[in-house]
Design a protein around this motif. Structure first.
Motif, short mmCIF file in Angstrom:
data_model
loop_
_atom_site.label_atom_id
_atom_site.label_comp_id
_atom_site.label_asym_id
_atom_site.label_seq_id
_atom_site.Cartn_x
_atom_site.Cartn_y
_atom_site.Cartn_z
N ARG A 175 9.52 -20.66 64.40
CA ARG A 175 8.17 -20.24 64.01
C ARG A 175 7.15 -20.42 65.13
NH1 ARG A 175 7.19 -24.24 60.47
NH2 ARG A 175 6.11 -25.37 62.14
N ASP A 176 7.24 -21.54 65.86
CA ASP A 176 6.17 -21.90 66.79
C ASP A 176 6.57 -21.95 68.26
OD1 ASP A 176 4.45 -22.21 64.61
OD2 ASP A 176 5.01 -24.33 64.35
N ASN A 177 7.74 -21.44 68.64
CA ASN A 177 8.13 -21.60 70.04
C ASN A 177 8.61 -20.32 70.73
OD1 ASN A 177 10.68 -21.32 68.96
ND2 ASN A 177 11.46 -23.29 69.66
N ALA A 178 8.20 -19.16 70.22
CA ALA A 178 8.58 -17.91 70.87
C ALA A 178 8.02 -17.81 72.28
CB ALA A 178 8.11 -16.71 70.03
N HIS A 179 6.95 -18.55 72.56
CA HIS A 179 6.37 -18.53 73.91
C HIS A 179 7.36 -18.99 74.96
CE1 HIS A 179 5.93 -22.67 72.50
NE2 HIS A 179 5.91 -23.03 73.77
N LYS A 180 8.36 -19.78 74.56
CA LYS A 180 9.34 -20.29 75.52
C LYS A 180 10.16 -19.17 76.15
CE LYS A 180 10.27 -25.09 74.46
NZ LYS A 180 11.36 -26.07 74.54
N VAL A 181 10.42 -18.13 75.38
CA VAL A 181 11.22 -17.01 75.90
C VAL A 181 10.46 -16.31 77.03
CG1 VAL A 181 12.36 -14.85 75.30
CG2 VAL A 181 12.31 -16.73 73.64
N VAL A 182 9.20 -16.05 76.82
CA VAL A 182 8.37 -15.41 77.85
C VAL A 182 8.22 -16.33 79.06
CG1 VAL A 182 6.11 -14.41 78.37
CG2 VAL A 182 7.14 -14.09 76.09
N LEU A 183 8.02 -17.60 78.79
CA LEU A 183 7.86 -18.58 79.86
C LEU A 183 9.11 -18.66 80.72
CD1 LEU A 183 5.87 -20.70 80.96
CD2 LEU A 183 6.84 -22.34 79.34
N ALA A 184 10.28 -18.69 80.08
CA ALA A 184 11.54 -18.77 80.83
C ALA A 184 11.77 -17.51 81.65
CB ALA A 184 12.69 -19.00 79.86
N ARG A 185 11.47 -16.37 81.08
CA ARG A 185 11.63 -15.12 81.83
C ARG A 185 10.75 -15.10 83.07
NH1 ARG A 185 8.63 -10.45 79.17
NH2 ARG A 185 6.97 -11.48 80.37
N ASN A 186 9.51 -15.51 82.91
CA ASN A 186 8.59 -15.50 84.04
C ASN A 186 8.98 -16.53 85.10
OD1 ASN A 186 7.20 -13.50 82.72
ND2 ASN A 186 5.54 -14.81 82.02
N LEU A 187 9.46 -17.69 84.67
CA LEU A 187 9.94 -18.69 85.62
C LEU A 187 11.11 -18.15 86.43
CD1 LEU A 187 9.97 -22.08 83.65
CD2 LEU A 187 8.71 -21.60 85.75
N ALA A 188 12.04 -17.47 85.75
CA ALA A 188 13.21 -16.92 86.45
C ALA A 188 12.79 -15.88 87.47
CB ALA A 188 14.18 -16.32 85.43
N CYS A 189 11.90 -14.99 87.08
CA CYS A 189 11.45 -13.94 88.00
C CYS A 189 10.73 -14.53 89.21
CB CYS A 189 10.54 -12.96 87.27
SG CYS A 189 11.37 -11.97 86.01
N ALA B 231 24.70 -9.76 86.01
CA ALA B 231 23.86 -8.58 86.23
C ALA B 231 23.33 -8.52 87.67
CB ALA B 231 22.69 -8.58 85.24
N LEU B 232 23.11 -9.66 88.28
CA LEU B 232 22.49 -9.70 89.61
C LEU B 232 23.50 -9.69 90.75
CD1 LEU B 232 19.62 -12.26 88.94
CD2 LEU B 232 19.36 -9.82 89.48
N THR C 4 15.50 -7.00 93.73
CA THR C 4 14.17 -6.46 93.46
C THR C 4 13.54 -7.15 92.25
OG1 THR C 4 15.01 -4.76 91.95
CG2 THR C 4 14.93 -4.21 94.31
N ALA C 5 12.24 -7.02 92.13
CA ALA C 5 11.53 -7.62 91.00
C ALA C 5 12.03 -7.04 89.68
CB ALA C 5 10.02 -7.38 91.14
N ASP C 6 12.33 -5.73 89.66
CA ASP C 6 12.84 -5.11 88.43
C ASP C 6 14.21 -5.67 88.06
OD1 ASP C 6 10.60 -3.55 88.11
OD2 ASP C 6 11.48 -1.75 89.00
N ALA C 7 15.05 -5.86 89.07
CA ALA C 7 16.38 -6.39 88.80
C ALA C 7 16.29 -7.82 88.26
CB ALA C 7 17.22 -6.37 90.08
N PHE C 8 15.40 -8.61 88.83
CA PHE C 8 15.22 -9.98 88.36
C PHE C 8 14.76 -10.00 86.91
CE2 PHE C 8 14.01 -11.14 93.00
CZ PHE C 8 15.35 -11.16 93.36
N ARG C 9 13.80 -9.15 86.60
CA ARG C 9 13.24 -9.13 85.24
C ARG C 9 14.29 -8.65 84.23
NH1 ARG C 9 7.97 -8.83 83.09
NH2 ARG C 9 7.92 -7.90 81.01
N GLU C 10 15.02 -7.61 84.57
CA GLU C 10 16.02 -7.08 83.65
C GLU C 10 17.14 -8.09 83.41
OE1 GLU C 10 17.27 -3.42 85.38
OE2 GLU C 10 15.31 -2.46 85.12
#
Length: 335
Positions: free
Chosen positions: A307-321, A281-282, A288-294
Motif C-alpha cells: 500500500r505505502d511503498n510503491a515509491h521504492k520501485v521508482v527509486l530503485a530504477r532511478n538509482l540503477a540508471c 538484458a545489458l 545507453t541511457a535507454d538500455a539502462f532504463r529498459e
C-alpha cells in the motif's frame, strides 16, 4: 535483565563445541546488533559464545588477485584497506554508507552479514511477527510498511535485509566461508547466503546449526572494470536504505559494448537482490541511457509493492540508471 552464560572461545573447534553444549546459544562478535536485540527481548540466548578474539581478522591477497577478508575484521579496517579501495570501490563505499564511525570501529564483517532486519514490528515483542515468533502473523502488512520489501516477499514476511556490505558482496560474486561442527568447512555464494522469507521467515540465512562465518572471499577484479555503491535513505547518514544498488561494469575495449555487468539491489527484499534479468538484458548491449532504463524496468517488473511503498520501485530504477551512467562515464575515461 535476563541472566545468560558466557564462554570465550580461543579456537574455532572450541567455539562450535561450546555452541553445541549450550542449546540456544549465540556467537558474539562485535555485538552491535545482537546486544541491542537482547536489550529489546527479541534475542534471549542462554549463553553467548565470544568469538571476537579468534584469529579471523586478517585481510589478505590470495594468489591470482582475490581477496580474503576475515570474519572478525572490523568494518573500518576493511573500508580503509588499500586493496579494497583500489580494486573494489563498491565494497568500501557500502561499508562507509552503513552506521556511524563508532559502530564501524566495532562491527565485524561476519556480524554485518548476520545482522537482523530493522523492521519495527520484529523489534517490538508486543507485535505479531513471524520472523521473531513463527505462526503469530505479520503486523507490518496492515501496519506501517513504507520501508518494507517490494520484491520476493511472502504472505508471512515483508521485512528487508539491512546490510549494505551484503549487497556489495552479492554484486562482486563473493563467497562466504563457513566452519561447522567437527571441523567441516564449505563456501556459499554471497547471492545464496541469505534467504527469501517463503514459509520460514525466521530463517535469515542458509547457515546450519552451529556454523561460524570465518571469511569472505572476493574474486579478483577484472582489469578495467569499475564499481560503485549508491544508497538512498531518509537522511544523509546513519540510516538504513530505502533502496540501494551495487554495480560493476566492464566494457569491451574494441566495441565499447557491455562485456559484463553485475547489479544487486538493497532495501527491496529479504536478501540482497541480484538483478539477473537486467544483467542479461545489458550484456553485449550498447551502454545507453535507454538500455539502462529498459533493463532496470525489466528487472523491477516483478515487484509487488504494498500500500505505502510503491515509491521504492521508482527509486530503485532511478538509482540503477544513475549508477550505470556514472560507471559508463568512468569506464570510458579509464586507460
Amino acid at each position: 535483565m535476563k541472566p545468560f552464560g558466557y564462554v570465550r572461545a580461543t579456537t574455532l573447534q572450541e567455539a562450535t563445541e561450546a555452541h553445541a553444549a549450550h542449546p540456544g546459544s549465540r556467537y558474539l562478535g562485535g555485538g552491535t546488533n545482537l546486544v541491542d536485540l537482547m536489550k529489546l527481548g527479541v534475542e534471549t540466548p542462554g549463553t553467548l559464545v565470544d568469538i571476537s578474539r579468534l584469529p579471523l581478522h586478517a585481510i589478505e591477497e590470495l594468489p591470482g588477485g582475490a581477496l580474503r577478508i576475515g570474519a572478525t575484521a572490523r568494518n573500518t579496517d576493511v573500508a580503509a584497506h588499500p586493496l579494497v579501495r583500489a580494486r573494489y570501490p563498491a565494497l568500501a563505499q557500502a561499508l562507509l554508507a552503513g552506521a556511524s564511525a563508532q559502530l564501524r570501529n566495532v562491527a565485524t564483517t561476519g556480524g554485518n552479514l548476520l545482522q537482523r532486519t530493522r523492521c519495527t514490528y520484529f523489534q517490538d515483542v508486543s507485535k505479531a511477527c513471524n520472523k521473531r515468533e513463527p505462526g503469530t502473523g505479520c503486523a507490518a502488512r496492515d501496519g506501517i510498511h513504507r520501508d518494507h520489501a517490494v520484491l520476493g516477499h511472502s504472505a508471512h514476511c515483508i521485512a528487508t535485509h539491512p546490510s549494505d556490505l551484503a549487497v556489495a558482496l552479492a554484486a562482486l560474486d563473493a563467497g562466504i566461508e563457513l566452519y561447522g561442527a567437527g571441523g567441516a568447512t564449505r563456501t556459499v555464494a554471497a547471492t545464496d547466503f541469505h534467504r527469501l522469507p517463503g514459509d520460514h521467515p525466521e530463517q535469515d540465512t542458509v547457515l546450519r546449526g552451529g556454523e561460524i562465518v570465518t571469511a569472505v572471499l572476493v574474486p579478483a577484479a577484472a582489469p578495467g572494470s569499475v564499481s560503485l555503491y549508491r544508497k538512498a535513505r531518509d537522511r544523509a547518514s546513519y540510516a538504513f536504505a530505502l533502496a540501494s544498488i551495487a554495480a560493476v561494469l566492464d566494457l569491451d575495449g574494441d566495441t565499447g559494448r557491455i562485456r559484463r555487468v553485475a547489479l544487486a539491489f538493497g532495501g527491496l527484499a529479504h536478501r540482497p537482490w541480484r538483478a539477473t534479468t537486467a544483467e542479461r538484458a545489458l550484456t553485449g548491449a550498447e551502454p545507453t541511457a535507454d538500455a539502462f532504463r529498459e533493463a532496470a524496468e525489466a528487472e523491477l517488473a516483478e515487484a509487488r509493492p504494498l500500500r505505502d511503498n510503491a515509491h521504492k520501485v521508482v527509486l530503485a530504477r532511478n538509482l540503477a540508471c544513475d549508477a550505470l551512467g556514472t560507471l559508463h562515464a568512468r569506464a570510458r575515461r579509464s586507460p
